[in-house]
Write a protein that holds these residues in place. Structure first.
Motif, PDB file in Angstrom:
ATOM      1  N   GLN A 140       0.787  -1.179   0.059  1.00 31.13           N
ATOM      2  CA  GLN A 140      -0.031   0.055  -0.140  1.00 31.13           C
ATOM      3  C   GLN A 140       0.989   1.309  -0.027  1.00 31.13           C
ATOM      4  O   GLN A 140       1.979   1.242   0.523  1.00 31.13           O
ATOM      5  N   LYS A 141       0.165   2.367  -0.453  1.00 33.25           N
ATOM      6  CA  LYS A 141       0.981   3.538  -0.678  1.00 33.25           C
ATOM      7  C   LYS A 141       0.331   4.577   0.440  1.00 33.25           C
ATOM      8  O   LYS A 141      -0.992   4.698   0.195  1.00 33.25           O
ATOM      9  N   TRP A 142       1.126   5.450   1.018  1.00 31.47           N
ATOM     10  CA  TRP A 142       0.257   6.522   1.649  1.00 31.47           C
ATOM     11  C   TRP A 142       0.430   7.662   0.802  1.00 31.47           C
ATOM     12  O   TRP A 142       1.305   8.138   0.384  1.00 31.47           O
ATOM     13  N   ASP A 143      -0.738   8.075   0.587  1.00 36.30           N
ATOM     14  CA  ASP A 143      -1.042   9.376  -0.311  1.00 36.30           C
ATOM     15  C   ASP A 143      -2.197  10.219   0.073  1.00 36.30           C
ATOM     16  O   ASP A 143      -3.118  10.087  -0.072  1.00 36.30           O
ATOM     17  N   HIS A 144      -1.403  11.386   0.531  1.00 42.56           N
ATOM     18  CA  HIS A 144      -2.435  12.526   1.163  1.00 42.56           C
ATOM     19  C   HIS A 144      -3.320  12.190   2.187  1.00 42.56           C
ATOM     20  O   HIS A 144      -4.789  12.339   1.771  1.00 42.56           O
ATOM     21  N   LEU A 145      -3.133  11.461   3.032  1.00 42.06           N
ATOM     22  CA  LEU A 145      -3.974  11.089   4.023  1.00 42.06           C
ATOM     23  C   LEU A 145      -4.930   9.854   3.919  1.00 42.06           C
ATOM     24  O   LEU A 145      -6.075   9.879   4.639  1.00 42.06           O
TER      25      LEU A 145
END
Length: 252
Positions: free
Chosen positions: A213-218
């Motif tokens: 998974q990627k953390w992207d803008h909250l």
């Protein structure tokens, strides 16, 4: 509509295309962690005997490391300088491309109990000092504490952490959270089977048992998933999956 369906089908097939790499099932038995560098090398860690073995893409052994205590390899993104932390020994060791020891940093003399370490580069490391409830930026080349930030959180539940652009990313087995240096929580969300964190350029990736998974803008976005996988990992070009004691490569 048919054109859109065709494009989606083509994308799915290209992403799902897999290659069975030439690894014997005995190599993959009891593997606790899988790592891959950008040169196509595969690294396998077995907690059963505290072994860490490097193979090329053909399954040929290139190096092997045997330690007497459990340890955690942080990353092989720089295969010339591989950091490994042992909580039991309270030591950070660096290994070269042949898995020969380059340097050892011992924390017992200068710190309390270090729960986890993040090696930012070849000079700076970040330490979670559980005894003092703080996050420490430490220049180990000069044996100098650069910064110290109070962090009154439960370090025992942590699986991994990293620091990037004035934010601290924490990973537990069932949760992921982001803090600033004032120990203020910016973001938190439940996850499943959190294994480790990885920074890839500006992106923070969460490696699970069978997902990336990627953390992207909250928010968290799943960028890869293999539901029947035992372990997943990635380098900059591909995803690697162990399932049914076989190693597969997926090209996006």
């Amino acid at each position: 509509m048919k054109l859109l369906q065709l494009l989606f089908f083509s994308f799915f097939c290209s992403f799902s295309a897999q290659k069975n790499l030439a690894f014997d099932s005995l190599m993959l038995k009891d593997v606790r962690d899988l790592l891959s560098d950008d040169y196509g090398n595969i690294y396998l860690y077995k907690n059963k005997d505290f072994s860490f073995t490097k193979y090329d893409s053909l399954g040929i052994q290139k190096g092997k490391l045997m330690l007497t205590l459990p340890f955690k390899i942080q990353s092989v993104q720089n295969p010339l300088n591989i950091p490994s932390f042992s909580e039991n020994a309270q030591e950070l060791k660096f290994f070269d491309q042949n898995l020969n020891e380059i340097q050892t940093v011992n924390f017992r003399q200068k710190f309390g109990f270090i729960r986890n370490v993040y090696a930012e580069d070849l000079q700076q490391i970040w330490l979670l000092d559980e005894s003092m409830k703080r996050l420490v930026q430490y220049n180990f080349r000069e044996d100098q504490i650069v910064n110290s930030f109070p962090f009154n959180i439960n370090f025992e539940e942590l699986t991994d952490f990293l620091v990037f652009e004035s934010k601290v990313y924490f990973l537990g087995r069932n949760w992921f959270s982001v803090y600033n240096f004032k120990a203020e929580k910016i973001f938190e969300t439940p996850i499943e089977d959190g294994r480790k964190l990885r920074r890839e350029n500006q992106n923070i990736l969460i490696m699970g048992k069978n997902t990336v998974q990627k953390w992207d803008h909250l928010t968290l976005k799943t960028v890869f998933s293999s539901m029947d996988a035992q372990i997943v990992d990635k380098n900059s070009a591909a995803y690697f999956v162990i399932k049914d004691n076989k190693l597969y490569l997926y090209h996006p």
